[in-house]
Design an enzyme around this catalytic site. Structure first.
Site, mmCIF file in Angstrom:
data_model
loop_
_atom_site.group_PDB
_atom_site.id
_atom_site.type_symbol
_atom_site.label_atom_id
_atom_site.label_comp_id
_atom_site.label_asym_id
_atom_site.label_seq_id
_atom_site.Cartn_x
_atom_site.Cartn_y
_atom_site.Cartn_z
ATOM 1 N N ASP A 148 1.385 4.514 -5.696
ATOM 2 C CA ASP A 148 1.047 3.089 -5.352
ATOM 3 C C ASP A 148 2.331 2.275 -4.581
ATOM 4 O OD1 ASP A 148 0.060 0.284 -5.971
ATOM 5 O OD2 ASP A 148 1.776 -0.087 -7.045
ATOM 6 N N ASP A 172 2.853 -1.821 -4.003
ATOM 7 C CA ASP A 172 3.447 -2.857 -4.472
ATOM 8 C C ASP A 172 4.094 -2.965 -6.529
ATOM 9 O OD1 ASP A 172 3.022 -4.929 -2.632
ATOM 10 O OD2 ASP A 172 0.869 -3.429 -1.949
#
Length: 259
Positions: free
Chosen positions: A10, A12
């Site tokens: 991922d 953010d």
């Protein structure tokens, strides 16, 4: 700890928080590159193209990767529509709430832009969203357009805190239409399956890394991937302890993960 052949990571809250750097993340990516380890970034953010994501990583976070290592719901949505359609997408149209990353990915399929009676309404993150855009989306869905949500993220972690995510916008349209969107991004497995097929990686030897139990980790559960939850973004240990299914691994920092 298991040693994996590849990682879906991922962005953010895991690699950065908005413009705020996470130094451990830069060190982790450098370790992956030094050891020639396969990895790709699996983000729920649809606002930027892969090339823009690459530029942001290099300029603001000292992480140098290639566009082919960026997998977004925009790309996965475009692929999904191509797979689902019985006709060439050049013969179909869509209305989009979203920014450049989503508009470019869907435009590259040949889909035409249509505000009145599109075949699809696709809703993603849009920092300039207006009542009028929601109005057009609602009316088009009521006329029969298929409703696609890029992802269910209610919040995004940035340097200011947790701000509204695409899921908040999709939820509003779900309320006004009384229809549930078909979701493509995390936590649904479609985006992970797309990434694995695109890269040709073995599911059993790939782990997903993220900061959000409800999106990153749930996506791993649904896709049959091992999961690594890092506590640098949305989820907290106290919250996760209450969940019925626990991540494969939990770490405070990416510095804590041994390749």
């Amino acid at each position: 700890m298991t040693h994996y052949a590849a990682y879906l990571i991922d962005l953010d809250g895991t690699i950065y928080r908005g413009q705020e750097q996470i130094p451990a993340a830069q060190r982790f990516i450098q370790r992956l590159q030094d050891q020639h380890q396969e990895f790709a970034f699996l983000t729920n953010n649809t606002t930027k193209t892969p090339e823009q994501v690459v530029a942001n990583l290099a300029q603001n976070h000292q992480i140098k990767v290639q566009p082919e290592q960026i997998i977004t719901p925009s790309l996965a949505t475009a692929h999904y529509l191509q797979e689902q359609s019985l006709e060439p997408l050049g013969e179909k149209s869509c209305y989009i709430i979203g920014e450049r990353g989503l508009k470019q990915a869907l435009g590259d399929t040949g889909l035409k832009y249509n505000e009145f009676d599109p075949d699809y309404v696709v809703v993603g993150l849009d920092s300039d969203v207006t009542y009028h855009k929601f109005e057009l989306a609602t009316l088009a869905i009521k006329r029969g357009a298929r409703f696609i949500g890029t992802n269910a993220d209610t919040n995004l972690p940035n340097e200011r805190g947790l701000v509204p995510g695409a899921g908040s916008l999709v939820s509003l349209v779900e309320t006004t239409t009384q229809q549930r969107a078909t979701y493509i991004g995390k936590p649904e497995r479609e985006i992970a399956d797309y990434a694995l097929n695109l890269k040709g990686w073995d599911r059993a030897r790939t782990a997903i890394i993220g900061d959000n139990y409800h999106t990153d980790i749930q996506c791993g559960f649904k896709a049959g991937l091992d999961t690594i939850l890092v506590y640098t973004g949305v989820s907290t240990p106290a919250e996760v302890q209450q969940m019925p299914t626990q991540p494969t691994y939990e770490i405070a920092s990416l510095d804590d993960w041994n390749l």
